[in-house]
Design an enzyme around this catalytic site. Structure first.
Site, short mmCIF file in Angstrom:
data_model
loop_
_atom_site.label_atom_id
_atom_site.label_comp_id
_atom_site.label_asym_id
_atom_site.label_seq_id
_atom_site.Cartn_x
_atom_site.Cartn_y
_atom_site.Cartn_z
N ASN A 185 0.43 10.61 5.73
CA ASN A 185 -0.84 10.30 6.37
C ASN A 185 -1.85 11.43 6.25
OD1 ASN A 185 -0.72 7.54 7.80
ND2 ASN A 185 1.30 8.42 8.12
N GLU A 234 6.74 4.49 7.19
CA GLU A 234 6.33 5.71 6.48
C GLU A 234 7.21 6.89 6.90
OE1 GLU A 234 1.63 4.73 5.62
OE2 GLU A 234 2.15 5.91 7.39
N LYS A 279 3.86 -7.00 3.95
CA LYS A 279 3.64 -5.60 3.61
C LYS A 279 3.34 -4.85 4.89
CE LYS A 279 0.25 -3.52 3.32
NZ LYS A 279 -0.52 -2.60 4.25
N THR A 338 0.86 -1.19 0.00
CA THR A 338 0.00 0.00 0.00
C THR A 338 0.90 1.24 0.00
OG1 THR A 338 -0.25 -0.27 2.40
CG2 THR A 338 -2.05 -1.07 1.01
N THR A 375 1.68 -9.20 11.80
CA THR A 375 2.06 -7.99 11.09
C THR A 375 0.86 -7.50 10.32
OG1 THR A 375 3.55 -7.05 9.46
CG2 THR A 375 2.87 -9.30 9.10
#
Length: 407
Positions: free
Chosen positions: A402, A278, A180, A154, A191
């Site tokens: 985000n 991220e 992922k 993603t 996870t």
């Protein structure tokens, strides 16, 4: 942004597993977003799922289907939509996904497990998903691991995967896995999504034990932002195609080899997730030593690793050791003697007995935290238990990703 080079090795096919990858246009047209695993008959499965009370519809249906007692034959994974916070319609859509795939392959819908990842609170675009199934099924092949690793991403910036092999009874045993995850990462069981396969033959209950033990030592030791996803799932599949004696007891030698190998692979996948957190520019190990118990050590480690103030200091390469002490102090450890605590950044002691170490200089600390990879050691001086947690820094880029996630 990501730390280090990432995985660039070969993903070794596992006998008894074929993978199909397609573009259904669930969120972005032309992007790989649908992955199907086909398991050979007789395969066994171990699985763990999120402990978030707001768990997604596919998690609920996976548990339902695994509880039905039928042998799992297919896993279907979609990205771009989490199918979480979608009520009864979400459950119906997850069941319909299984039913449609089952019809294509003449199996029972309960032999299909659904997985979703992406935006929470939006309904699955079922027409697009259903239309994508035949194309994904048409690509089923044993060597599709790399495409699958890409197809489950993603906000990740790169694939996460790995393979391990070992010799047992003159047979090569293979373990290959992909994962992922980049944000909403503090798994409370597993996870974000992880799929690990082996050709070893093993009873289901024993594979479940391995799955839980390996998860505890790997995915349950990482955090990007302290948030546990609604969709977390980790699945270990064993096809039994290797020509060795089946594992029917934890005392069997192969059990120990499998546990060790799967643990190693899961830890690698977990750390790959942190390296691709991220907005990450730092890969940080928070190591707590001298605790009375594992729970105590992890409470301190996560208190530091989850602290926004600590993480933003690391992003700025600021050796603000006061933030480490603050985070240790709020970990709610019973009768913690702060006057016994030592702290190190790398091999540089910054705190001795709860205060600035004699001779420590800001320049020494700054040199350590300017690096991409940082080890923070916290010595509690209370016992003999040591535990580590891995995390990333909190950067401007994390906020941007985000803030723009749904735009």
């Amino acid at each position: 942004m990501a730390v280090g080079e990432g995985f660039n090795g070969t993903l070794v096919p596992v006998a008894g597993i074929t993978i199909g990858v397609g573009c259904a246009g669930i969120k972005v047209v032309g992007r790989r977003d649908l992955v199907i695993f086909e398991l050979s008959p007789g395969s066994t499965i171990g699985a763990v799922f999120t402990q978030n009370a707001f768990c997604a519809a596919p998690v609920q249906i996976c548990k339902e289907h695994l509880g039905a007692g039928q042998a799992t034959r297919f896993l279907v994974v979609n990205t771009g939509n989490a199918n979480a916070g979608t009520g009864q319609r979400g459950l119906d859509d997850a069941r319909e996904t299984c039913t449609r795939l089952a019809a294509h392959k003449s199996v029972d819908p309960e032999q299909v497990l659904p997985f979703s990842t992406g935006v929470i609170g939006e309904y699955l675009p079922m027409t697009a998903l259903a239309n994508g199934l035949p194309n994904a099924l048409a690509t089923l092949a044993s060597d599709n691991w790399q495409d699958a690793a890409q197809g489950i991403l993603t906000t990740d910036t790169r694939e996460k995967g790995g393979s391990r092999q070992f010799e047992f009874e003159n047979e090569t045993i293979t373990v290959t896995g992909i994962a992922k995850g980049s944000g909403m990462i503090k798994p409370n069981m597993a996870t974000m999504l992880a799929f690990i396969c082996t050709d070893a033959p093993i009873d289901q209950a024993l594979l479940q034990s391995i799955t839980e033990a390996a998860t505890t030592a790997s995915f349950n030791r990482i955090t990007v932002d302290s948030d546990t996803s609604t969709n977390d799932a980790c699945v270990v599949m064993a096809t039994g195609k290797a020509q060795v004696k089946r594992v029917t007891s934890a005392e069997d030698p192969l059990y120990g080899y499998l546990l060790k190998t799967i643990k190693e692979l899961m830890l690698s996948l977990a750390q790959q997730i942190i390296r691709d957190g991220e907005g990450a520019s730092k890969f940080i190990e928070v190591r707590v030593e001298g605790a009375l118990s594992a729970d105590e050590a992890l409470a301190v480690a996560f208190s530091v690793a989850d602290s926004p103030l600590f993480k933003t200091a690391m992003s700025a390469s600021d050796a603000n050791w006061g933030r480490i002490l603050m985070a240790v102090g709020k970990s709610k450890i019973d009768q913690l003697d702060v006057n016994c605590i030592d702290v190190y950044l790398g091999d540089v002691q910054i705190v001795a007995g709860g205060e600035r170490a004699q001779g420590y200089t800001e320049a020494q600390g700054a040199a350590i935290v300017a690096q991409e990879e940082i080890i923070v050691r916290i010595l509690l001086q209370r016992g003999v238990v040591n535990e580590s947690v891995w995390t990333s820094d909190l950067s401007h880029e994390y906020v941007r990703i985000n803030a723009e996630y749904r735009s």
